[in-house]
Design a protein around this motif. Structure first.
Motif, PDB file in Angstrom:
ATOM      1  N   LEU A  69       0.604  -1.171  -0.048  1.00 52.39           N
ATOM      2  CA  LEU A  69       0.031  -0.047   0.091  1.00 52.39           C
ATOM      3  C   LEU A  69       0.801   1.327   0.046  1.00 52.39           C
ATOM      4  O   LEU A  69       0.649   2.242  -0.849  1.00 52.39           O
ATOM      5  CB  LEU A  69      -0.915  -0.002   1.271  1.00 52.39           C
ATOM      6  CG  LEU A  69      -2.022  -0.878   1.148  1.00 52.39           C
ATOM      7  CD1 LEU A  69      -2.872  -1.079   2.569  1.00 52.39           C
ATOM      8  CD2 LEU A  69      -2.684  -1.322   0.008  1.00 52.39           C
ATOM      9  N   LEU A  84      -3.785   6.154   2.724  1.00 49.54           N
ATOM     10  CA  LEU A  84      -3.315   5.112   3.317  1.00 49.54           C
ATOM     11  C   LEU A  84      -4.350   4.242   4.157  1.00 49.54           C
ATOM     12  O   LEU A  84      -4.531   3.056   4.160  1.00 49.54           O
ATOM     13  CB  LEU A  84      -2.101   5.005   4.063  1.00 49.54           C
ATOM     14  CG  LEU A  84      -0.845   5.102   3.121  1.00 49.54           C
ATOM     15  CD1 LEU A  84       0.449   5.539   4.011  1.00 49.54           C
ATOM     16  CD2 LEU A  84      -0.479   3.857   2.562  1.00 49.54           C
ATOM     17  N   LEU A 101      -7.209   3.052   2.013  1.00 54.02           N
ATOM     18  CA  LEU A 101      -6.763   1.576   1.565  1.00 54.02           C
ATOM     19  C   LEU A 101      -6.781   0.434   2.508  1.00 54.02           C
ATOM     20  O   LEU A 101      -7.305  -0.711   2.026  1.00 54.02           O
ATOM     21  CB  LEU A 101      -5.313   1.851   0.796  1.00 54.02           C
ATOM     22  CG  LEU A 101      -5.494   2.729  -0.362  1.00 54.02           C
ATOM     23  CD1 LEU A 101      -4.019   2.821  -0.871  1.00 54.02           C
ATOM     24  CD2 LEU A 101      -6.533   2.508  -1.490  1.00 54.02           C
ATOM     25  N   ARG A 138      -8.811  -3.242   2.494  1.00 56.75           N
ATOM     26  CA  ARG A 138      -8.217  -4.484   2.775  1.00 56.75           C
ATOM     27  C   ARG A 138      -8.852  -5.181   3.961  1.00 56.75           C
ATOM     28  O   ARG A 138      -9.152  -6.213   3.747  1.00 56.75           O
ATOM     29  CB  ARG A 138      -6.670  -4.391   3.007  1.00 56.75           C
ATOM     30  CG  ARG A 138      -6.015  -5.603   2.834  1.00 56.75           C
ATOM     31  CD  ARG A 138      -6.405  -6.523   1.841  1.00 56.75           C
ATOM     32  NE  ARG A 138      -5.882  -7.893   1.847  1.00 56.75           N
ATOM     33  CZ  ARG A 138      -6.056  -9.035   1.426  1.00 56.75           C
ATOM     34  NH1 ARG A 138      -7.350  -8.849   0.750  1.00 56.75           N
ATOM     35  NH2 ARG A 138      -5.424 -10.147   1.394  1.00 56.75           N
ATOM     36  N   VAL A 181      -4.321  -2.222  -5.393  1.00 51.12           N
ATOM     37  CA  VAL A 181      -3.063  -1.779  -5.961  1.00 51.12           C
ATOM     38  C   VAL A 181      -3.073  -1.734  -7.279  1.00 51.12           C
ATOM     39  O   VAL A 181      -2.236  -1.098  -8.020  1.00 51.12           O
ATOM     40  CB  VAL A 181      -1.689  -2.651  -5.459  1.00 51.12           C
ATOM     41  CG1 VAL A 181      -1.666  -2.385  -3.790  1.00 51.12           C
ATOM     42  CG2 VAL A 181      -1.931  -4.028  -5.832  1.00 51.12           C
TER      43      VAL A 181
END
Length: 276
Positions: free
Chosen positions: A26, A54, A57, A61, A71
């Motif tokens: 990431l 971040l 993301l 996940r 990604v």
């Protein structure tokens, strides 16, 4: 008194809740840096906008979204392919199909090849990359999938012809020495469709909404019309479908029928030659 942790890589890796490798992936995406850079700069402050991204993301996940979609890429046959939710994520098992095609092309390096249901283009582009003298055509019914495949062709600098087609509907007859395909083969009642990465992948690329074999019947029964003299057909299939695929191949008039096992010893690819 609560101590506010600094916005550094060291803090991010400690607090993300992800495996370290995934956390680093990431960071690579957001900051565009190398793993070596991370080691040397793990106490540098991360900009607010990058820190916020971040966190977004990480949440994606933690909710189960595949890393490949987050990604935007996945490695396959030593090449990097762009992927998004319009296409399946390339998997190591499918490399068996590519390797089978390349083994065929060792004897016929200038052969014409058709990859049906190309998705991201991983199969077709890998064949073109590793056998540049072959003439490769890739088809898919999905315009969105073809857009991804064309993007990958540009990135990998590979010349592959793309055709939007519902299986053979737009394909010229008797044009190919080799046809390969990894069609939808999961039974619609399979519990795995609601688990793991499959939850996020395009359902129409995973299941045929029938018995898991309908696409194979279409491909195998019609393939002789599109193969040149003594052309070959190879398909990837599920772990328990090899015997059924071999039967369909036999009934369609194919010879030299065989199945190839993956690294786990599971018959993963089956095919044969149509002797005109």
């Amino acid at each position: 008194m609560t101590t506010i942790q600094p916005q550094t890589l060291r803090t991010f890796f400690a607090q993300s809740g992800l495996p370290l490798l995934e956390a680093k992936m990431l960071v690579e995406k957001v900051l565009g840096v190398t793993r070596a850079w991370m080691v040397a700069h793990d106490t540098d402050r991360i900009a607010d906008k990058d820190w916020a991204l971040l966190q977004i993301l990480v949440q994606r996940r933690l909710q189960g979204e595949p890393m490949a979609y987050i990604v935007g890429k996945r490695e396959f046959m030593g090449l990097n392919f762009s992927v998004n939710p319009s296409v399946l994520i390339p998997r190591p098992d499918t490399e068996i199909l590519v390797e089978t095609a390349l083994a065929f092309l060792e004897k016929y390096p200038t052969a014409s090849v058709l990859d049906m249901g190309t998705g991201s283009g991983a199969i077709a582009l890998s064949i073109a990359y590793h056998c540049p003298t072959a003439s490769v055509v890739a088809s898919d019914v999905s315009e969105a999938a073809l857009s991804v495949a064309k993007q990958n062709a540009l990135q990998l600098n590979q010349s592959v012809q793309f055709i939007q087609s519902d299986w053979f509907s737009q394909i010229p007859k008797q044009s190919f020495h080799l046809i390969v395909s990894n069609p939808p083969y999961i039974h619609p009642d399979d519990i795995h469709l609601s688990q793991g990465d499959l939850r996020f992948e395009p359902l129409s690329a995973l299941t045929d909404f029938s018995d898991g074999l309908s696409c194979y019947r279409t491909i195998i029964q019609q393939a002789p019309l599109y193969l040149k003299e003594n052309g070959a057909l190879y398909v990837e299939h599920g772990w328990d479908q090899a015997e059924s695929i071999r039967k369909i191949l036999y009934e369609a008039g194919f010879s030299n029928i065989s199945s190839i096992k993956d690294l786990s010893g599971i018959e993963r690819v089956s095919g044969g030659v149509f002797l005109v």
